[in-house]
Design an enzyme around this catalytic site. Sequence first.
Site, short mmCIF file in Angstrom:
data_model
loop_
_atom_site.label_atom_id
_atom_site.label_comp_id
_atom_site.label_asym_id
_atom_site.label_seq_id
_atom_site.Cartn_x
_atom_site.Cartn_y
_atom_site.Cartn_z
N ASP A 62 -39.40 -21.64 -5.71
CA ASP A 62 -38.48 -21.82 -4.58
C ASP A 62 -37.34 -22.71 -5.06
OD1 ASP A 62 -37.30 -22.77 -2.17
OD2 ASP A 62 -39.19 -22.46 -1.09
N SER A 88 -30.38 -13.47 3.45
CA SER A 88 -29.07 -12.80 3.41
C SER A 88 -28.76 -11.86 4.59
CB SER A 88 -28.95 -12.00 2.11
OG SER A 88 -29.80 -10.87 2.16
N THR A 137 -20.15 -15.72 0.42
CA THR A 137 -19.78 -14.52 1.18
C THR A 137 -18.45 -14.69 1.90
OG1 THR A 137 -20.45 -13.26 3.14
CG2 THR A 137 -21.27 -15.49 3.02
N ASP A 138 -17.83 -13.56 2.23
CA ASP A 138 -16.59 -13.62 3.03
C ASP A 138 -16.89 -14.00 4.48
OD1 ASP A 138 -17.84 -11.25 3.86
OD2 ASP A 138 -16.10 -9.95 3.50
N GLU A 139 -18.17 -13.92 4.90
CA GLU A 139 -18.50 -14.18 6.31
C GLU A 139 -18.26 -15.63 6.70
OE1 GLU A 139 -21.96 -12.47 7.97
OE2 GLU A 139 -21.82 -10.64 6.80
N TYR A 163 -26.58 -17.04 9.84
CA TYR A 163 -26.48 -16.74 8.40
C TYR A 163 -25.21 -17.32 7.80
CZ TYR A 163 -25.06 -14.16 4.24
OH TYR A 163 -24.59 -13.84 2.99
N LYS A 167 -24.61 -20.34 5.04
CA LYS A 167 -23.90 -20.14 3.76
C LYS A 167 -22.72 -21.11 3.67
CE LYS A 167 -24.45 -17.46 0.86
NZ LYS A 167 -25.28 -17.50 -0.36
P1 NAD Z 1 -31.24 -10.31 -1.01
O1 NAD Z 1 -31.72 -10.72 0.33
O2 NAD Z 1 -31.34 -8.88 -1.43
O3 NAD Z 1 -32.01 -11.15 -2.14
C1 NAD Z 1 -32.24 -12.53 -2.02
C2 NAD Z 1 -33.18 -12.95 -3.14
O4 NAD Z 1 -33.37 -14.37 -3.06
C3 NAD Z 1 -34.58 -12.31 -3.06
O5 NAD Z 1 -35.00 -11.91 -4.33
C4 NAD Z 1 -35.45 -13.46 -2.54
O6 NAD Z 1 -36.79 -13.37 -2.96
C5 NAD Z 1 -34.75 -14.66 -3.15
N1 NAD Z 1 -35.00 -15.90 -2.41
C6 NAD Z 1 -34.89 -16.10 -1.06
N2 NAD Z 1 -35.19 -17.37 -0.76
C7 NAD Z 1 -35.47 -17.99 -1.93
C8 NAD Z 1 -35.82 -19.32 -2.27
N3 NAD Z 1 -35.98 -20.27 -1.34
N4 NAD Z 1 -36.01 -19.63 -3.57
C9 NAD Z 1 -35.88 -18.68 -4.54
N5 NAD Z 1 -35.57 -17.41 -4.27
C10 NAD Z 1 -35.36 -17.07 -2.98
O7 NAD Z 1 -29.75 -10.82 -1.11
P2 NAD Z 1 -28.48 -10.14 -1.79
O8 NAD Z 1 -27.89 -9.15 -0.86
O9 NAD Z 1 -28.83 -9.75 -3.17
O10 NAD Z 1 -27.48 -11.39 -1.82
C11 NAD Z 1 -27.50 -12.31 -2.91
C12 NAD Z 1 -26.52 -13.42 -2.63
O11 NAD Z 1 -25.22 -12.89 -2.48
C13 NAD Z 1 -26.81 -14.20 -1.35
O12 NAD Z 1 -26.53 -15.55 -1.58
C14 NAD Z 1 -25.83 -13.62 -0.33
O13 NAD Z 1 -25.50 -14.57 0.63
C15 NAD Z 1 -24.65 -13.28 -1.23
N6 NAD Z 1 -23.81 -12.17 -0.79
C16 NAD Z 1 -24.35 -10.96 -0.46
C17 NAD Z 1 -23.52 -9.89 -0.12
C18 NAD Z 1 -24.07 -8.54 0.25
O14 NAD Z 1 -23.31 -7.68 0.69
N7 NAD Z 1 -25.36 -8.28 0.08
C19 NAD Z 1 -22.13 -10.07 -0.11
C20 NAD Z 1 -21.60 -11.33 -0.45
C21 NAD Z 1 -22.46 -12.36 -0.81
O1 DAU Z 2 -19.65 -9.54 4.16
C1 DAU Z 2 -20.66 -9.93 3.25
C2 DAU Z 2 -22.00 -9.84 3.93
O2 DAU Z 2 -22.31 -8.46 4.06
C3 DAU Z 2 -23.11 -10.57 3.17
O3 DAU Z 2 -22.82 -11.94 3.15
C4 DAU Z 2 -24.47 -10.34 3.84
O4 DAU Z 2 -25.49 -10.93 3.06
C5 DAU Z 2 -24.70 -8.84 3.94
O5 DAU Z 2 -25.91 -8.60 4.62
C6 DAU Z 2 -23.55 -8.16 4.66
O6 DAU Z 2 -23.51 -8.54 6.07
P1 DAU Z 2 -23.20 -7.48 7.24
O7 DAU Z 2 -23.76 -8.00 8.49
O8 DAU Z 2 -21.77 -7.08 7.22
O9 DAU Z 2 -24.05 -6.23 6.66
P2 DAU Z 2 -25.03 -5.17 7.37
O10 DAU Z 2 -25.34 -4.12 6.36
O11 DAU Z 2 -26.16 -5.83 8.07
O12 DAU Z 2 -24.09 -4.53 8.48
C7 DAU Z 2 -22.86 -3.91 8.13
C8 DAU Z 2 -22.18 -3.48 9.41
O13 DAU Z 2 -22.96 -2.42 10.01
C9 DAU Z 2 -22.12 -4.58 10.45
O14 DAU Z 2 -20.89 -4.46 11.17
C10 DAU Z 2 -23.30 -4.29 11.39
C11 DAU Z 2 -23.41 -2.78 11.32
N1 DAU Z 2 -24.78 -2.23 11.47
C12 DAU Z 2 -25.79 -2.76 10.70
C13 DAU Z 2 -27.07 -2.29 10.82
C14 DAU Z 2 -28.18 -2.89 9.98
C15 DAU Z 2 -25.03 -1.18 12.34
O15 DAU Z 2 -24.09 -0.68 13.01
N2 DAU Z 2 -26.30 -0.70 12.44
C16 DAU Z 2 -27.34 -1.22 11.73
O16 DAU Z 2 -28.50 -0.75 11.90
#
Ligand code: NAD
Ligand code: DAU
Length: 358
Positions: A62, A88, A137-139, A163, A167
Amino acid sequence: MTQACIIVTGGAGFIGANFIHQWIATEPALSVINLDKLTYAGNPASLRAVESNPNYAFARADIGDFDTVCRLLAQRKPVAVVNFAAESHVDRSIHGPGEFVQTNIVGTFQLLEAVRSYWSALPNETRRQFRFLHVSTDEVYGSLQASDPPFTERSPYAPNSPYSASKAGSDHLVRAYHHTYGLPAITTNCSNNYGPYQFPEKLIPLVILNALAGKPLPVYGDGMNVRDWLYVGDHCTAIRLALSKGRPGEMYNIGGNNERTNIDVVRVICGILDELRPASDRKKHESLITYVADRPGHDRRYAIDATKSSDELGWKPTDTFESGIRKTVRWYLDNPDWVQGVVSGEYRKWVETNYSRR
Ligand code: NAD
Ligand code: DAU
């Protein structure tokens, strides 16, 4: 002698796993140690292809476990730590924010403490070259109106979900560790990623897998929320460039310049599936689209201005949405074993929690 390495946290997740694959293929001089807690989102199957590679090692831990992280740092002596580990998923943060505060804020704090203690004892030159790269993240910038310009690194933080607030908290800690202690930290703020190994709680893999199973495709609200989609491989390249060329203390925005409404994204996926895997009754996959109750506090639009990353890091995305989404749909079609391993008990519970009362 210890082999030079980097430590990646959260490497069993979606972006982390893609990053490790790319790293091993392109950076043979530095091995990679993956520190991951293996939550529901961590999936060792995503790393099967590198498991026995001598340049890869796994440590289950962790990021909030200070002593274990300190021990790993002392043993492995990394030249950089890249922090992907986080909770995430926005919808999960609405159902249960506690875990988000724990991992994203407290966990990042403990990780920073461990890294600071390791880094401050390094010899001068190694200390100067060390990097802590925090993946954000951009969020954190909040939500844009249709006519607003995209987020730059100077946009104020205005997170709207548990979330994004967690972040933002972690980003502030990273910034403070640079400002106060001089830790050579860099933060990247990226838009929505898609590609192989993404857990099907997120929109794109959810829609692909539901469509293949003939299940409803849930679109929140009016489907007109906008995200800036980036193929995950392009995000990983940007992180590698930020590690080698980024300036400590700086933030770098990363985005696809690819704004799409959710309903448009869902329709594009349906169209590709109609072509690659037509339904047995020949019905268009679009007929499965189902509008459902909106996400509380749903951000309307995100868009990234990545000029700084382009100017300072020399980064540009190589995939368009059209090329990236086609590769992604194909990947899910070609990897039924990975998919089967993921859509197990815990996943079904989540689907019930999030969608049954919408
Ligand atoms: P994900 O949820 O797919 O993976 C997260 C990973 O972190 C998993 O392997 C989980 O086991 C591990 N983890 C969670 N808590 C932990 C802890 N306490 N200690 C060690 N490991 C831990 O996430 P992702 O989509 O791959 O995102 C990765 C990073 O990028 C995150 O920080 C997220 O905020 C950021 N991010 C994601 C997106 C996106 O679109 N997915 C976009 C911008 C930024
Ligand atoms: O912008 C970066 C972020 O993008 C990351 O920081 C996050 O970790 C990642 O999860 C993602 O966040 P979003 O909330 O934008 O992603 P998600 O795929 O959950 O949703 C994308 C868009 O689709 C959002 O406007 C919500 C909508 N949605 C999502 C789900 C799961 C639906 O309409 N239906 C759904 O079932």
